[in-house]
Design an enzyme around this catalytic site. Structure first.
Site, PDB file in Angstrom:
ATOM      1  CG  ASP A  44      -0.321  -0.048   2.525  1.00  0.00           C
ATOM      2  OD1 ASP A  44       0.906  -0.274   2.598  1.00  0.00           O
ATOM      3  OD2 ASP A  44      -1.028   0.145   3.544  1.00  0.00           O
ATOM      4  CD  GLU A 113       0.319  -1.259   8.109  1.00  0.00           C
ATOM      5  OE1 GLU A 113       0.006  -0.405   8.979  1.00  0.00           O
ATOM      6  OE2 GLU A 113       0.807  -0.945   7.002  1.00  0.00           O
ATOM      7  CD  GLU A 180       7.713  -0.002   7.841  1.00  0.00           C
ATOM      8  OE1 GLU A 180       6.832  -0.745   7.383  1.00  0.00           O
ATOM      9  OE2 GLU A 180       7.833   1.190   7.506  1.00  0.00           O
TER      10      GLU A 180
HETATM   11  N1  LIG Z   1       8.798   5.100  -0.554  1.00  0.00           N
HETATM   12  C1  LIG Z   1       8.435   4.497   0.577  1.00  0.00           C
HETATM   13  N2  LIG Z   1       9.325   3.733   1.246  1.00  0.00           N
HETATM   14  C2  LIG Z   1       8.987   3.123   2.410  1.00  0.00           C
HETATM   15  O1  LIG Z   1       9.850   2.409   2.988  1.00  0.00           O
HETATM   16  C3  LIG Z   1       7.661   3.296   2.910  1.00  0.00           C
HETATM   17  C4  LIG Z   1       6.766   4.079   2.164  1.00  0.00           C
HETATM   18  N3  LIG Z   1       7.170   4.684   1.023  1.00  0.00           N
HETATM   19  N4  LIG Z   1       5.490   4.271   2.577  1.00  0.00           N
HETATM   20  C5  LIG Z   1       4.985   3.508   3.684  1.00  0.00           C
HETATM   21  C6  LIG Z   1       6.017   3.325   4.698  1.00  0.00           C
HETATM   22  C7  LIG Z   1       6.493   4.583   5.376  1.00  0.00           C
HETATM   23  N5  LIG Z   1       7.844   4.226   5.742  1.00  0.00           N
HETATM   24  C8  LIG Z   1       8.766   5.023   6.404  1.00  0.00           C
HETATM   25  C9  LIG Z   1       8.920   6.361   6.082  1.00  0.00           C
HETATM   26  C10 LIG Z   1       9.867   7.137   6.726  1.00  0.00           C
HETATM   27  C11 LIG Z   1      10.674   6.586   7.704  1.00  0.00           C
HETATM   28  C12 LIG Z   1      11.711   7.431   8.381  1.00  0.00           C
HETATM   29  O2  LIG Z   1      12.007   8.507   7.942  1.00  0.00           O
HETATM   30  N6  LIG Z   1      12.303   6.944   9.480  1.00  0.00           N
HETATM   31  C13 LIG Z   1      13.358   7.636  10.188  1.00  0.00           C
HETATM   32  C14 LIG Z   1      13.419   7.107  11.607  1.00  0.00           C
HETATM   33  C15 LIG Z   1      12.893   8.076  12.613  1.00  0.00           C
HETATM   34  C16 LIG Z   1      13.248   7.634  14.017  1.00  0.00           C
HETATM   35  O3  LIG Z   1      14.471   7.578  14.300  1.00  0.00           O
HETATM   36  O4  LIG Z   1      12.336   7.335  14.827  1.00  0.00           O
HETATM   37  C17 LIG Z   1      14.715   7.360   9.531  1.00  0.00           C
HETATM   38  O5  LIG Z   1      15.656   8.125   9.770  1.00  0.00           O
HETATM   39  O6  LIG Z   1      14.827   6.381   8.754  1.00  0.00           O
HETATM   40  C18 LIG Z   1      10.511   5.238   8.032  1.00  0.00           C
HETATM   41  C19 LIG Z   1       9.566   4.457   7.373  1.00  0.00           C
HETATM   42  C20 LIG Z   1       8.158   2.910   5.239  1.00  0.00           C
HETATM   43  N7  LIG Z   1       7.241   2.753   4.137  1.00  0.00           N
HETATM   44  C1  LIG Z   2       7.241  -1.034   3.443  1.00  0.00           C
HETATM   45  C2  LIG Z   2       6.560  -2.334   3.164  1.00  0.00           C
HETATM   46  C3  LIG Z   2       6.840  -3.356   4.221  1.00  0.00           C
HETATM   47  C4  LIG Z   2       5.076  -2.158   2.958  1.00  0.00           C
HETATM   48  O1  LIG Z   2       4.240  -2.526   3.746  1.00  0.00           O
HETATM   49  C5  LIG Z   2       4.659  -1.447   1.746  1.00  0.00           C
HETATM   50  O2  LIG Z   2       5.462  -1.279   0.810  1.00  0.00           O
HETATM   51  O3  LIG Z   2       3.492  -1.058   1.694  1.00  0.00           O
HETATM   52 MG   LIG Z   3       2.353  -1.594   3.419  1.00  0.00          MG
END
Ligand SMILES: Nc1nc(=O)c2c([nH]1)NC[C@@H]1CN(c3ccc(C(=O)N[C@@H](CCC(=O)O)C(=O)O)cc3)CN21
Ligand SMILES: CC(C)C(=O)C(=O)O
Ligand SMILES: [Mg+2]
Length: 264
Positions: A44, A113, A180
């Site tokens: 998604d 989820e 995740e």
């Molecule tokens: N393009 C894309 N990639 C993804 O991996 C992804 C999506 N979209 N959409 C749904 C979710 C959203 N996701 C995400 C988006 C941002 C972070 C992020 O910026 N995390 C921070 C951590 C913050 C903390 O330390 O608590 C990082 O620095 O990676 C993580 C997962 C993973 N999934």
């Molecule tokens: C980030 C992955 C695990 C996911 O659920 C997605 O792509 O929607």
């Molecule tokens: Mg997903």
């Protein structure tokens, strides 16, 4: 080489890693499945990657059915997992109805989820011939509860609860589990505590499989990239070679490296 859940169970038993990537259309499903990636996730995340939304919440069952059909037509033997979108699995009956729609579209299993409250739904799906993957940790459909895409399971109580949820879901018959954005130490403990194969993203190198969003690892996602993403297009002359490089890096435990992981 038709990949089944049994293939993944045997890989886990032998201590071998497997690879998963998202795909949302036939062309990329073909590229991913011919590059040796075992699992295609019709995620998604397509709401953010393809539709330009800032979360996955607006994605509908209709959207997921459409993209699952497209992926199924291009797929060459990979296992196809499709996400149940936000609001489509709030009761066991609704979960079964929407999962059946994804299976008719060509999915081999569905992903939802949550935690141990999904045990009844997972059991009902299994009784109806639908294997399920439960996604724990940073569950993006709950971004409004978390207040952002933040690492989960960093305190001891949350970590313990996550392992217990995993064990209950494993007992209820979850075919796969996905973690995740959790500390690597928690992901290692979790993976050893359950019998089902565990896929990780931002969960370190000790889960049984790894997943990334295809557009992220090809470097075409605009904006800042999360810590767990590596651009596999760098140094490669084609998308096909970049996907192969990812698959091989996962299987040789070269990816994820320290720099792609979170600590508690
Ligand atoms: N393009 C894309 N990639 C993804 O991996 C992804 C999506 N979209 N959409 C749904 C979710 C959203 N996701 C995400 C988006 C941002 C972070 C992020 O910026 N995390 C921070 C951590 C913050 C903390 O330390 O608590 C990082 O620095 O990676 C993580 C997962 C993973 N999934
Ligand atoms: C980030 C992955 C695990 C996911 O659920 C997605 O792509 O929607
Ligand atoms: Mg997903």
């Amino acid at each position: 080489m038709n990949i089944t859940l049994d293939t993944l169970r045997k890989l886990k038993a032998g201590g071998d890693k497997f690879a998963c990537l998202t795909a949302y259309d036939a062309a990329f499903a073909h590229a991913v499945s011919t590059a040796g990636v075992e699992v295609i996730l019709v995620g998604d995340s397509l709401g953010m990657v393809l539709q330009g939304r800032d979360s996955t919440l607006p994605v509908t069952v209709e959207d997921m059915v459409y993209h699952t059909r497209c992926v199924a037509r291009g797929n060459q033997g990979a296992l196809i997992m499709a996400d149940l979108p936000f609001g489509s699995y709030s009761s066991p009956e609704q979960t079964l109805e929407n999962s059946a729609a994804l299976m008719r579209a060509g999915a081999h299993l569905v992903k939802l989820e949550g935690g141990s409250w999904l045990c009844d739904s997972v059991q009902l799906l299994a009784r109806n011939g639908i294997p399920a993957c439960v996604h724990l940790g940073l569950t993006p459909q709950s971004v409004n509860v978390f207040g952002g895409f933040k690492v989960q399971g960093r305190n001891q109580d949350a970590a313990r609860a996550m392992v217990e949820d995993g064990q209950r879901l494993d007992q209820a018959g979850a075919a796969l589990l996905l973690l995740e954005c959790v500390p690597s130490t928690l992901a290692r403990e979790f993976t050893q505590a359950v019998s089902a194969p565990v896929i990780g993203i931002g969960a370190g190198g000790d889960t049984d499989g790894q997943v990334l969003v295809l557009h992220d690892m090809l470097g075409v996602t605009p904006g800042r990239r999360p810590r767990f993403v590596k651009n596999f297009m760098e140094g490669q002359s084609s998308i096909e070679n970049a996907i192969k490089a990812y698959s091989e890096a996962v299987k040789s435990s070269q990816f994820p490296a320290e720099e792609h992981q979170f600590t508690s």
